[in-house]
Enzyme design. Structure first.
Site, mmCIF file in Angstrom:
data_model
loop_
_atom_site.group_PDB
_atom_site.id
_atom_site.type_symbol
_atom_site.label_atom_id
_atom_site.label_comp_id
_atom_site.label_asym_id
_atom_site.label_seq_id
_atom_site.Cartn_x
_atom_site.Cartn_y
_atom_site.Cartn_z
ATOM 1 N N THR A 1 -42.839 48.962 -24.543
ATOM 2 C CA THR A 1 -42.175 48.109 -23.466
ATOM 3 C C THR A 1 -41.329 48.922 -22.723
ATOM 4 O OG1 THR A 1 -42.614 46.308 -25.396
ATOM 5 C CG2 THR A 1 -41.172 45.948 -23.412
ATOM 6 N N GLU B 1 -53.969 33.153 -22.022
ATOM 7 C CA GLU B 1 -53.511 33.894 -20.908
ATOM 8 C C GLU B 1 -55.041 34.155 -19.874
ATOM 9 O OE1 GLU B 1 -51.772 37.326 -22.291
ATOM 10 O OE2 GLU B 1 -49.867 36.366 -23.050
ATOM 11 N N ARG C 1 -52.995 47.632 -25.671
ATOM 12 C CA ARG C 1 -51.720 47.610 -25.686
ATOM 13 C C ARG C 1 -51.530 49.443 -26.501
ATOM 14 N NH1 ARG C 1 -48.340 43.233 -25.774
ATOM 15 N NH2 ARG C 1 -46.750 44.282 -26.929
ATOM 16 N N ARG D 1 -47.210 53.219 -19.474
ATOM 17 C CA ARG D 1 -45.783 53.044 -19.194
ATOM 18 C C ARG D 1 -45.342 54.476 -19.262
ATOM 19 N NH1 ARG D 1 -45.550 47.711 -22.688
ATOM 20 N NH2 ARG D 1 -45.495 46.077 -21.088
ATOM 21 N N TYR E 1 -44.453 32.925 -18.927
ATOM 22 C CA TYR E 1 -43.666 33.430 -19.971
ATOM 23 C C TYR E 1 -42.783 32.586 -20.555
ATOM 24 C CZ TYR E 1 -44.425 38.189 -18.220
ATOM 25 O OH TYR E 1 -44.887 39.656 -18.062
ATOM 26 N N ASN F 1 -42.247 47.774 -15.981
ATOM 27 C CA ASN F 1 -42.945 48.430 -16.793
ATOM 28 C C ASN F 1 -44.268 48.494 -16.426
ATOM 29 O OD1 ASN F 1 -43.379 46.044 -17.781
ATOM 30 N ND2 ASN F 1 -42.467 46.775 -19.837
HETATM 31 P P1 RTP Z 1 -45.676 42.346 -21.719
HETATM 32 O O1 RTP Z 1 -45.526 41.039 -22.661
HETATM 33 O O2 RTP Z 1 -45.371 42.481 -20.475
HETATM 34 O O3 RTP Z 1 -47.041 42.987 -22.189
HETATM 35 O O4 RTP Z 1 -44.689 43.400 -22.667
HETATM 36 P P2 RTP Z 1 -44.337 43.471 -24.064
HETATM 37 O O5 RTP Z 1 -45.181 42.789 -24.983
HETATM 38 O O6 RTP Z 1 -44.360 45.253 -24.459
HETATM 39 O O7 RTP Z 1 -43.004 42.968 -24.178
HETATM 40 P P3 RTP Z 1 -42.277 41.313 -24.372
HETATM 41 O O8 RTP Z 1 -41.497 41.641 -25.485
HETATM 42 O O9 RTP Z 1 -43.429 40.570 -24.606
HETATM 43 O O10 RTP Z 1 -41.393 41.373 -23.220
HETATM 44 C C1 RTP Z 1 -42.132 40.557 -21.912
HETATM 45 C C2 RTP Z 1 -41.398 41.420 -20.644
HETATM 46 O O11 RTP Z 1 -40.182 41.288 -20.419
HETATM 47 C C3 RTP Z 1 -39.561 42.498 -19.766
HETATM 48 N N1 RTP Z 1 -38.453 42.700 -20.922
HETATM 49 N N2 RTP Z 1 -37.412 42.939 -20.353
HETATM 50 N N3 RTP Z 1 -34.576 43.325 -20.098
HETATM 51 C C4 RTP Z 1 -35.047 43.422 -21.349
HETATM 52 O O12 RTP Z 1 -34.526 43.954 -22.291
HETATM 53 C C5 RTP Z 1 -36.562 43.358 -21.378
HETATM 54 N N4 RTP Z 1 -37.243 43.280 -22.665
HETATM 55 C C6 RTP Z 1 -38.354 42.809 -22.152
HETATM 56 C C7 RTP Z 1 -40.285 43.534 -19.814
HETATM 57 O O13 RTP Z 1 -41.072 43.482 -18.386
HETATM 58 C C8 RTP Z 1 -41.654 43.090 -20.909
HETATM 59 O O14 RTP Z 1 -42.979 43.635 -20.657
HETATM 60 MG MG MG Z 2 -45.485 40.446 -24.622
#
Ligand code: RTP
Ligand code: MG
Length: 140
Positions: A93, A128, A87, A104, A51, A114
């Site tokens: 998210t 990745e 996706r 989700r 991350y 999530n």
């Molecule tokens: P991912 O990378 O896990 O597939 O999810 P994503 O693209 O939909 O979301 P991303 O913006 O890349 O954020 C990665 C992960 O961080 C956690 N998160 N927490 N507390 C918060 O506001 C927050 N925002 C994101 C989530 O677990 C997200 O999947």
């Molecule tokens: Mg992401």
């Protein structure tokens, strides 16, 4: 459209609730094929490295702690335009904003817990996948 690959993580909230099979059924129902899969306990260093793009964001520390709070299942998925296809089945998210029928919406607990991660581009998918798998572990 081309057959491509994406990288997936079934997160600790799902292994804790013993619902990795439900997630896999939704992945397969969406036409994606699981071509590599293993269960791991991430180390803090592995989670921080994975991350790293989110290092400056306020939720980074909590996200890393969550991702090491229990086992995960890392996967390589293959299918037509696999990155956007996955996706779409993952959903937004924040599960509160996710469409009905997505992983989700149906399974996630919160914006953090999530249930799944999926790559956001073909370029990041390749990075990745290489972070967790060697070529001989992926059988397409
Ligand atoms: P991912 O990378 O896990 O597939 O999810 P994503 O693209 O939909 O979301 P991303 O913006 O890349 O954020 C990665 C992960 O961080 C956690 N998160 N927490 N507390 C918060 O506001 C927050 N925002 C994101 C989530 O677990 C997200 O999947
Ligand atoms: Mg992401």
């Amino acid at each position: 459209m081309a057959i491509t690959r994406t990288f997936s993580i079934i997160k600790p909230d799902a292994t804790r609730r013993n619902i990795t099979g439900k997630v896999n059924a939704m992945i397969e129902a969406a036409g994606l094929r699981i071509v590599a899969q293993k269960r791991l306990q991430l180390t803090q260093a592995q989670a921080e490295g994975f991350y790293a793009v989110h290092r400056e964001r306020g939720f980074f520390g909590e996200l890393v702690q969550f991702m090491i709070s229990g086992p995960v299942v890392v996967q390589v998925l293959e299918g037509e335009d696999a990155v956007p296809a996955y996706r779409k089945v993952m959903g937004a998210t924040n599960p509160a904003n996710a469409d009905a029928g997505t992983i989700r919406k149906e399974l996630a607990e919160s914006i953090e817990a999530n249930t799944v991660h999926g790559s956001d581009s073909d370029e990041n998918a390749a990075i990745e996948i290489a972070y967790f798998f060697s070529q001989c572990e992926i059988v397409g």
